[in-house]
Design a protein around this motif. Structure first.
Motif, mmCIF file in Angstrom:
data_model
loop_
_atom_site.group_PDB
_atom_site.id
_atom_site.type_symbol
_atom_site.label_atom_id
_atom_site.label_comp_id
_atom_site.label_asym_id
_atom_site.label_seq_id
_atom_site.Cartn_x
_atom_site.Cartn_y
_atom_site.Cartn_z
ATOM 1 N N GLY A 1 2.414 -6.812 1.238
ATOM 2 C CA GLY A 1 1.898 -5.895 2.241
ATOM 3 C C GLY A 1 2.549 -4.539 2.236
ATOM 4 O O GLY A 1 2.149 -3.655 3.000
ATOM 5 N N GLN A 2 3.559 -4.339 1.398
ATOM 6 C CA GLN A 2 4.227 -3.051 1.283
ATOM 7 C C GLN A 2 4.132 -2.498 -0.141
ATOM 8 O O GLN A 2 4.968 -1.702 -0.573
ATOM 9 C CB GLN A 2 5.691 -3.187 1.721
ATOM 10 C CG GLN A 2 5.830 -3.465 3.204
ATOM 11 C CD GLN A 2 7.243 -3.781 3.644
ATOM 12 O OE1 GLN A 2 7.445 -4.507 4.601
ATOM 13 N NE2 GLN A 2 8.233 -3.251 2.952
ATOM 14 N N VAL A 3 3.084 -2.922 -0.846
ATOM 15 C CA VAL A 3 2.848 -2.479 -2.221
ATOM 16 C C VAL A 3 1.383 -2.064 -2.342
ATOM 17 O O VAL A 3 0.496 -2.691 -1.739
ATOM 18 C CB VAL A 3 3.159 -3.607 -3.232
ATOM 19 C CG1 VAL A 3 2.910 -3.147 -4.661
ATOM 20 C CG2 VAL A 3 4.604 -4.080 -3.061
ATOM 21 N N ALA A 4 1.114 -1.014 -3.106
ATOM 22 C CA ALA A 4 -0.253 -0.526 -3.289
ATOM 23 C C ALA A 4 -0.397 0.023 -4.706
ATOM 24 O O ALA A 4 0.609 0.299 -5.381
ATOM 25 C CB ALA A 4 -0.579 0.559 -2.264
ATOM 26 N N PRO A 5 -1.638 0.211 -5.189
ATOM 27 C CA PRO A 5 -1.832 0.786 -6.517
ATOM 28 C C PRO A 5 -1.198 2.169 -6.638
ATOM 29 O O PRO A 5 -1.285 2.990 -5.712
ATOM 30 C CB PRO A 5 -3.354 0.871 -6.638
ATOM 31 C CG PRO A 5 -3.861 -0.208 -5.734
ATOM 32 C CD PRO A 5 -2.916 -0.218 -4.585
ATOM 33 N N LYS A 6 -0.547 2.430 -7.748
ATOM 34 C CA LYS A 6 0.074 3.731 -7.992
ATOM 35 C C LYS A 6 -0.998 4.811 -8.027
ATOM 36 O O LYS A 6 -2.055 4.627 -8.638
ATOM 37 C CB LYS A 6 0.834 3.712 -9.319
ATOM 38 C CG LYS A 6 1.559 5.028 -9.629
ATOM 39 C CD LYS A 6 2.366 4.930 -10.912
ATOM 40 C CE LYS A 6 1.486 5.021 -12.150
ATOM 41 N NZ LYS A 6 0.922 6.394 -12.326
ATOM 42 N N PRO A 7 -0.762 5.941 -7.383
ATOM 43 C CA PRO A 7 -1.759 7.023 -7.403
ATOM 44 C C PRO A 7 -2.053 7.491 -8.824
ATOM 45 O O PRO A 7 -1.134 7.719 -9.621
ATOM 46 C CB PRO A 7 -1.088 8.135 -6.593
ATOM 47 C CG PRO A 7 -0.084 7.432 -5.739
ATOM 48 C CD PRO A 7 0.404 6.274 -6.551
ATOM 49 N N ASP A 8 -3.333 7.614 -9.145
ATOM 50 C CA ASP A 8 -3.727 8.147 -10.440
ATOM 51 C C ASP A 8 -3.221 9.580 -10.585
ATOM 52 O O ASP A 8 -3.259 10.372 -9.642
ATOM 53 C CB ASP A 8 -5.253 8.134 -10.583
ATOM 54 C CG ASP A 8 -5.806 6.727 -10.696
ATOM 55 O OD1 ASP A 8 -5.057 5.822 -11.100
ATOM 56 O OD2 ASP A 8 -7.000 6.541 -10.377
#
Length: 328
Positions: A112-119
């Protein structure tokens, strides 16, 4: 794996590069191969066990979590049970929370504290975002609930949180006044600040201007002074003053320390808060970064073995923007 380990509270001299066991992902978590990390005020506060009251949570005599570091960017190595929105090989960024561990070759983090790296961002740029970026976003969007056309004052605009607050304030449609030192005036203008105040030569609180929102990231002014530049129904957001957790003041105790109480304010709102990176906030930050409205500013980059030097630089040299760590 290699990691920066701390066995006792103290100065950066207590940090050592050691071989430790690689963690498993575990239920609801992901294991990330770290490519870059960043340094926050939270890191040196935890390193020193400051304030001592925080040791009730961090560990009374020594840190419960021996590996330092919270912000990271890298590639998913393993996913734990219950995690279905990420796969091994995905490029991600995020924050570990109070478990720490990002100054290492691998880090275990709550999904819940991880997301896809911004392109379009490097791993170093992405690692600069999580805690500082989420703090700024939470302060302005969620706590102050800023509206287009409002006037925003950012005290301490050249730090990690401040550089994001200036940009997020502009993205949300506010008129931003940034307070910083002489050497950072051009940086503030390049980030889009509408007005810049050099605190070494003038006092932003004595100019007679009024602001709908004041975001204080320094903790060097009294509540009376800060309230004095608010509009009648303005909001003062407190996220500074030397308390750990991303620099965020925690709970009503912060108001007592700063010399006032919420109950003394009739229409103005005083809002201390604890920074909480979440997948939603990380995703919103990624969208701002991908659109070009927010860009991480990196002051210096260090290797994993140089983490003690990086923390000492952030703690004592008043670094501008973000300090990052590259993990080969």
């Amino acid at each position: 794996m290699k990691a920066i380990v701390q066995r006792e509270y103290g100065s950066p001299d207590t940090l050592r590069l050691e071989d430790v066991d690689r963690p498993d992902a575990g239920p609801g978590h992901v294991l990330v191969r770290v490519r870059a990390a960043s340094v926050n005020a939270a890191d040196w506060h935890v390193m020193r066990g400051d304030p001592k009251l925080a040791r009730l949570q961090l560990g009374l005599r020594r840190p419960k979590a021996p590996v330092r570091g919270r912000d990271f960017a890298g590639e998913v190595a393993e996913v734990g049970t219950g995690v279905s929105h990420m796969l091994p090989g995905d490029e991600v960024y995020g924050e570990t929370g109070m478990t720490d561990g990002a100054f290492a070759e691998y880090v275990r983090a709550p999904a819940g504290q991880v997301a896809p790296k911004p392109d379009g961002l490097t791993f170093e740029e992405a690692a600069a975002l999580p805690l500082a970026g989420c703090t700024a976003l939470q302060a302005l969007r969620d706590v102050a609930r800023v509206q287009p056309g409002q006037r925003l004052l950012v005290n301490g605009a050249s730090g990690g949180v401040g550089t994001f607050a200036v940009q997020i304030g502009k993205a949300l449609g506010t008129h931003v006044t940034a307070v910083c030192s002489t050497r950072n005036l051009d940086l503030m203008r390049s980030l889009g600040a509408d007005a810049v105040v050099d605190y070494t030569t003038e006092d932003a609180l004595a100019a007679g201007e009024r602001f709908d929102v004041v975001l204080d990231l320094v903790g060097n002014r009294s509540l009376r002074e800060l309230r004095g530049v608010l509009t009648e129904r303005g909001t003062l957001v407190l996220s500074g003053g030397g308390v750990f957790d991303g620099g965020s003041l925690i709970g009503p105790m912060a108001l007592i320390v700063r010399g006032g109480l919420v109950g003394r304010v009739v229409r103005q709102r005083i809002a201390p808060f604890t920074a909480t990176p979440t997948a939603e906030r990380l995703t919103a930050l990624a969208q701002l970064a991908e659109s070009g409205r927010v860009r991480p500013v990196i002051d210096r980059a260090y290797s994993l073995a140089e983490v003690p030097i990086a923390i000492r630089y952030l703690e004592t040299e008043h670094a501008s923007a973000k300090v990052v760590v590259t993990v080969p």
